[in-house]
Scaffold this active site. Structure first.
Site, PDB file in Angstrom:
ATOM      1  CG  MET A   1      -1.944  -1.156   1.153  1.00  0.00           C
ATOM      2  SD  MET A   1      -3.485  -0.860   2.006  1.00  0.00           S
ATOM      3  CE  MET A   1      -2.921  -0.588   3.674  1.00  0.00           C
TER       4      MET A   1
ATOM      5  CG  HIS B   1       8.514   0.262   6.049  1.00  0.00           C
ATOM      6  ND1 HIS B   1       8.835  -1.067   6.085  1.00  0.00           N
ATOM      7  CD2 HIS B   1       7.165   0.331   6.260  1.00  0.00           C
ATOM      8  CE1 HIS B   1       7.748  -1.775   6.330  1.00  0.00           C
ATOM      9  NE2 HIS B   1       6.715  -0.958   6.434  1.00  0.00           N
TER      10      HIS B   1
ATOM     11  N   GLY C   1      11.238  -2.671   5.478  1.00  0.00           N
ATOM     12  CA  GLY C   1      10.551  -3.965   5.464  1.00  0.00           C
ATOM     13  C   GLY C   1      10.085  -4.305   4.048  1.00  0.00           C
ATOM     14  CG  HIS C   2       7.040  -2.003   2.088  1.00  0.00           C
ATOM     15  ND1 HIS C   2       6.874  -0.900   2.890  1.00  0.00           N
ATOM     16  CD2 HIS C   2       5.836  -2.629   2.069  1.00  0.00           C
ATOM     17  CE1 HIS C   2       5.636  -0.848   3.322  1.00  0.00           C
ATOM     18  NE2 HIS C   2       4.985  -1.888   2.860  1.00  0.00           N
TER      19      HIS C   2
ATOM     20  CD  GLU D   1       6.996 -15.511   8.308  1.00  0.00           C
ATOM     21  OE1 GLU D   1       7.722 -15.204   9.272  1.00  0.00           O
ATOM     22  OE2 GLU D   1       6.962 -16.645   7.811  1.00  0.00           O
TER      23      GLU D   1
ATOM     24  CB  SER E   1       4.293  -0.949  10.718  1.00  0.00           C
ATOM     25  OG  SER E   1       3.005  -0.455  10.378  1.00  0.00           O
TER      26      SER E   1
HETATM   27  O1  PAF Z   1      -0.202  -5.722   3.586  1.00  0.00           O
HETATM   28  C1  PAF Z   1      -0.584  -4.803   2.827  1.00  0.00           C
HETATM   29  O2  PAF Z   1       0.131  -3.835   2.565  1.00  0.00           O
HETATM   30  C2  PAF Z   1      -1.959  -4.877   2.217  1.00  0.00           C
HETATM   31  O3  PAF Z   1      -2.873  -5.438   3.089  1.00  0.00           O
HETATM   32  C3  PAF Z   1      -1.989  -5.583   0.844  1.00  0.00           C
HETATM   33  C4  PAF Z   1      -1.560  -7.044   0.956  1.00  0.00           C
HETATM   34  C5  PAF Z   1      -1.057  -4.865  -0.119  1.00  0.00           C
HETATM   35  C6  PAF Z   1      -3.403  -5.560   0.269  1.00  0.00           C
HETATM   36  O4  PAF Z   1      -3.865  -4.257   0.101  1.00  0.00           O
END
Ligand code: PAF
Length: 290
Positions: free
Chosen positions: A35, A39, A41-42, A153, A190
């Site tokens: 979304m 950061h 983590g992504h 996770e 997060s």
């Molecule tokens: O974890 C997230 O960022 C969201 O819930 C996702 C999996 C991209 C779905 O909108």
């Protein structure tokens, strides 16, 4: 840097056109749904994706359907240019940033609803949330038809919901769960950590400390119910404004294990509130050896 950004597409048509070109050349595709407000983590998900497939697509879409009434949909950080820069630096090949009208055109009437694993835990606190997640993730997996899709996770229940819907709907993507990325003091990374003020940020790592102590207690042979109760009391005494839940659950089914020492891997999951921020986290606990 902005002159050298990765390609960004906003429509399913363009997404599929690009992916077909890669597939025709024999490339495998990984999808990392996000979304935005990216950061470290992504970025760890992107790195894992690059090991798993030849080409990596990250989707960036703040999905209105997974936010309940009174939740933070309007406040949710939107940082598209910074996201594109981070994805470029991480070696991602394509950013898919659909509009809400592209994802949910007029007349959109379908909801994917996963029973069982979506119930309880965050599902009890956030009615309709997992329907919204399941619907958008089903669409993303159908739109991109990736070989693999990577999810963190940290949202452990979400990962279980996605694994279930992928099996139930015969979607071909292999779903991979990625380990939780943490700050040096243990706080799970997060996008919502941006809401914490300095005082709240200082208290937030206590959540992970309590979870880690709880996992140790279970691995040392403690019985599930007393260990759970002690952990809830520890969280309640840790300065959080509210403890939504702390539960020990079977790591695969998310069902409560029987009382007594654990005999298989479990997950200790919790959600707490700190000011206007809802923090979630979880850790694995292995059964005692021997
Ligand atoms: O974890 C997230 O960022 C969201 O819930 C996702 C999996 C991209 C779905 O909108």
């Amino acid at each position: 840097m902005s002159g050298n950004l990765l390609p960004i597409v906003q429509s399913v048509l363009r997404l599929r056109a690009q992916l077909s070109t890669w597939r025709e050349r024999g490339a495998t595709i990984a999808l990392v749904p996000t979304m935005g407000a990216l950061h470290d983590g992504h970025i760890s998900l992107i790195r894992l994706a690059k090991v798993q497939a030849d080409r990596v697509v990250a989707s960036v879409f703040v999905n209105p359907r997974q936010f309940g009434v009174g939740e933070d949909f309007d406040a949710y950080p939107r940082t598209e240019l910074a996201d594109a820069q981070r994805l470029t630096e991480a070696g991602c090949d394509l950013m898919y940033a659909p509009t809400a009208a592209e994802m949910y055109p007029d007349g959109f009437s379908t909801t994917v609803s996963v029973r069982g694993v979506s119930e309880g835990l965050c599902g009890a606190e956030r009615p309709g949330h997992f329907d919204g997640v399941a619907t958008v993730v089903s669409k993303l997996l159908i739109q991109a038809a990736p070989d693999v899709a990577i999810f963190g996770e940290k949202d452990y229940q979400q990962l279980a919901v996605i694994r279930r819907l992928t099996r139930d709907l015969d979607l071909s993507a292999k779903i991979i769960g990625a380990p939780i990325a943490r700050a040096p003091d243990g706080l799970a990374l997060s996008s919502r950590n941006a809401y914490l003020d300095a005082n709240e940020r200082a208290r937030a790592p206590r959540l992970h400390q309590v979870l880690a102590e709880t996992a140790l207690g279970l691995t040392a042979g403690g019985s599930v119910r007393p260990v759970e109760q002690a952990a809830r009391a520890a969280l309640a005494a840790s300065g959080f404004d509210q403890v939504d839940y702390l539960e020990v659950r079977n790591a695969d089914t998310l069902q409560p294990p029987p009382d007594g020492p654990i005999t298989r891997t479990v997950r200790v999951l919790a959600a707490v509130r700190l000011g206007r921020t809802r923090l979630i986290d979880n850790v694995a606990a292995e059964p005692p050896r021997g």
